[in-house]
Design a protein around this motif. Sequence first.
Motif, PDB file in Angstrom:
ATOM      1  N   SER A 146       2.692  11.701  -3.352  1.00 56.66           N
ATOM      2  CA  SER A 146       2.270  10.430  -3.463  1.00 56.66           C
ATOM      3  C   SER A 146       1.436  10.360  -4.773  1.00 56.66           C
ATOM      4  O   SER A 146       0.824  11.250  -5.214  1.00 56.66           O
ATOM      5  CB  SER A 146       1.477  10.014  -2.354  1.00 56.66           C
ATOM      6  N   ARG A 150      -5.683  10.950  -1.322  1.00 60.03           N
ATOM      7  CA  ARG A 150      -6.649  10.583   0.077  1.00 60.03           C
ATOM      8  C   ARG A 150      -7.871  10.442  -0.417  1.00 60.03           C
ATOM      9  O   ARG A 150      -8.326  10.551  -1.486  1.00 60.03           O
ATOM     10  CB  ARG A 150      -6.500  11.915   0.930  1.00 60.03           C
ATOM     11  N   TYR A 166      -6.063   4.039   7.451  1.00 63.10           N
ATOM     12  CA  TYR A 166      -4.736   3.818   7.487  1.00 63.10           C
ATOM     13  C   TYR A 166      -4.255   2.697   6.514  1.00 63.10           C
ATOM     14  O   TYR A 166      -3.212   2.537   6.121  1.00 63.10           O
ATOM     15  CB  TYR A 166      -3.998   3.654   8.807  1.00 63.10           C
ATOM     16  N   ASN A 168      -4.802   3.527   3.507  1.00 66.12           N
ATOM     17  CA  ASN A 168      -4.613   4.372   2.221  1.00 66.12           C
ATOM     18  C   ASN A 168      -3.203   4.915   2.988  1.00 66.12           C
ATOM     19  O   ASN A 168      -2.375   5.168   2.159  1.00 66.12           O
ATOM     20  CB  ASN A 168      -5.561   5.392   2.356  1.00 66.12           C
ATOM     21  N   ALA A 169      -3.101   5.433   4.151  1.00 63.46           N
ATOM     22  CA  ALA A 169      -2.110   5.946   4.717  1.00 63.46           C
ATOM     23  C   ALA A 169      -0.872   4.985   4.637  1.00 63.46           C
ATOM     24  O   ALA A 169       0.358   5.528   4.076  1.00 63.46           O
ATOM     25  CB  ALA A 169      -2.024   6.037   6.043  1.00 63.46           C
ATOM     26  N   GLN A 170      -1.097   3.726   4.496  1.00 57.92           N
ATOM     27  CA  GLN A 170       0.106   2.613   4.201  1.00 57.92           C
ATOM     28  C   GLN A 170       0.544   2.694   2.878  1.00 57.92           C
ATOM     29  O   GLN A 170       1.714   2.583   2.663  1.00 57.92           O
ATOM     30  CB  GLN A 170      -0.447   1.208   4.560  1.00 57.92           C
ATOM     31  N   ILE A 172       0.695   5.114   1.111  1.00 55.60           N
ATOM     32  CA  ILE A 172       1.364   6.422   0.654  1.00 55.60           C
ATOM     33  C   ILE A 172       2.635   6.220   1.488  1.00 55.60           C
ATOM     34  O   ILE A 172       3.871   6.367   0.822  1.00 55.60           O
ATOM     35  CB  ILE A 172       0.604   7.567   1.477  1.00 55.60           C
ATOM     36  N   LYS A 173       2.799   5.607   2.709  1.00 56.92           N
ATOM     37  CA  LYS A 173       4.026   5.721   3.224  1.00 56.92           C
ATOM     38  C   LYS A 173       5.096   4.531   2.515  1.00 56.92           C
ATOM     39  O   LYS A 173       6.103   4.781   2.342  1.00 56.92           O
ATOM     40  CB  LYS A 173       3.750   5.217   4.705  1.00 56.92           C
ATOM     41  N   GLU A 183       8.627  10.371   3.595  1.00 61.04           N
ATOM     42  CA  GLU A 183       7.025  10.378   3.643  1.00 61.04           C
ATOM     43  C   GLU A 183       6.631  10.822   2.270  1.00 61.04           C
ATOM     44  O   GLU A 183       7.264  11.502   1.638  1.00 61.04           O
ATOM     45  CB  GLU A 183       6.785  11.559   4.876  1.00 61.04           C
ATOM     46  N   ALA A 186       0.091  13.315   0.087  1.00 63.59           N
ATOM     47  CA  ALA A 186      -1.171  13.026  -0.689  1.00 63.59           C
ATOM     48  C   ALA A 186      -1.943  14.203  -1.179  1.00 63.59           C
ATOM     49  O   ALA A 186      -2.124  15.026  -0.288  1.00 63.59           O
ATOM     50  CB  ALA A 186      -2.045  12.156   0.229  1.00 63.59           C
ATOM     51  N   SER A 197       1.010  10.816   5.101  1.00 63.69           N
ATOM     52  CA  SER A 197       0.336   9.762   5.467  1.00 63.69           C
ATOM     53  C   SER A 197      -0.140   9.815   7.138  1.00 63.69           C
ATOM     54  O   SER A 197      -1.227   9.112   7.736  1.00 63.69           O
ATOM     55  CB  SER A 197       1.185   8.505   5.291  1.00 63.69           C
TER      56      SER A 197
END
Length: 308
Positions: A146, A150, A166, A168-170, A172-173, A183, A186, A197
């Motif tokens: 990514s 993180r 999440y 941050n996770a979004q 990435i995804k 996927e 990170a 993510s």
Amino acid sequence: MESPKLKIWFNGKLINWDDAKIHVLSHVVHYGSSVFEGMRCYDTKRGPACFRLAEHVNRLFDSAKIYRMALPFPKAEVTSAILETIRANGFRGCYVRPIALRGYGGYGKLSVNPADCPVDVVIAVWEWGKYLGPEALEKGVSVCTSSWNRMAPNTLPSLAKAGGNYMNAQLIKMEALSDGYAEGIALDPQGYVSEGSGENIFLVKNGVIYTPSSGHSILPGITRHSVITLARDLGLRVEQRSIPRESLYIADEVFFTGSAAEVTPISAIDHIPVGEGACGPITKQIQEAFFGIVSGEHEDRHGWLTFV
Ligand code: PPE
């Protein structure tokens, strides 16, 4: 779509799926102030069983403690409520999502300081198939590194499974999906490998298994812990350490772990094939050990299943 005829446990009561609502001025809506869990209940030969229920409840309470969030229900009650919710919905196998959130404190009570907002606890269950696609477990997934990192350790605590993480996770995804990958992996703020993510990551090189240690902005995954234990049971060496990005490219095998993702092989990273570009032999061994236990086919020698 018709709403499911399911029940959601909401602050101590089982209510209809459609009635499980919160106010738009709830603290969580504005500031991401929730802590949650995700676990699977498996349909075993001896009946439905939650995988590592106690560890998930413990992590929920740890996440809440980090955020100074006092849960209005003790651990024992949350644990029995999870089992009750699965039973009430008649599932044999399902995904379980307990969440504690900072709720609605009334007129004029909304600001960053959460002191005036109550904490609500909710448990929902639903059916969730293979997280990274129907063929992911056999064939593996193609992923990218990514462009998002993180979070730094002194920004948002990664050991808490908190809603705000999440965001941050979004990023990435969504980036990974829009670029055609299943996927994203990170890196941490120093450029070392962190996690996906919604998954922890492992690599295999010359028969040794490596995974980033907890100082690399990872969520301390319960599947990660299970896989480390199962790998050691198989006589494999597992090291938790700093992993430079390029070691992913020259690894023999790489795989993700997570409650939703289970043990998913990675077939390519940034279009570079991992090993032979298929599920490697050690990943396969670990999958067999993992699915052997969660399906009830193997003896539950670590006491990881709680029958519903
Ligand atoms: N890292 C992250 C960031 C993460 O979200 C998960 C779980 C893991 C590692 C693996 O942790 P564990 O489930 O304890 O092994 N991700 C959850 C949420 C997925 C989602 O899309 O929502 C999950 O797998 O339930």
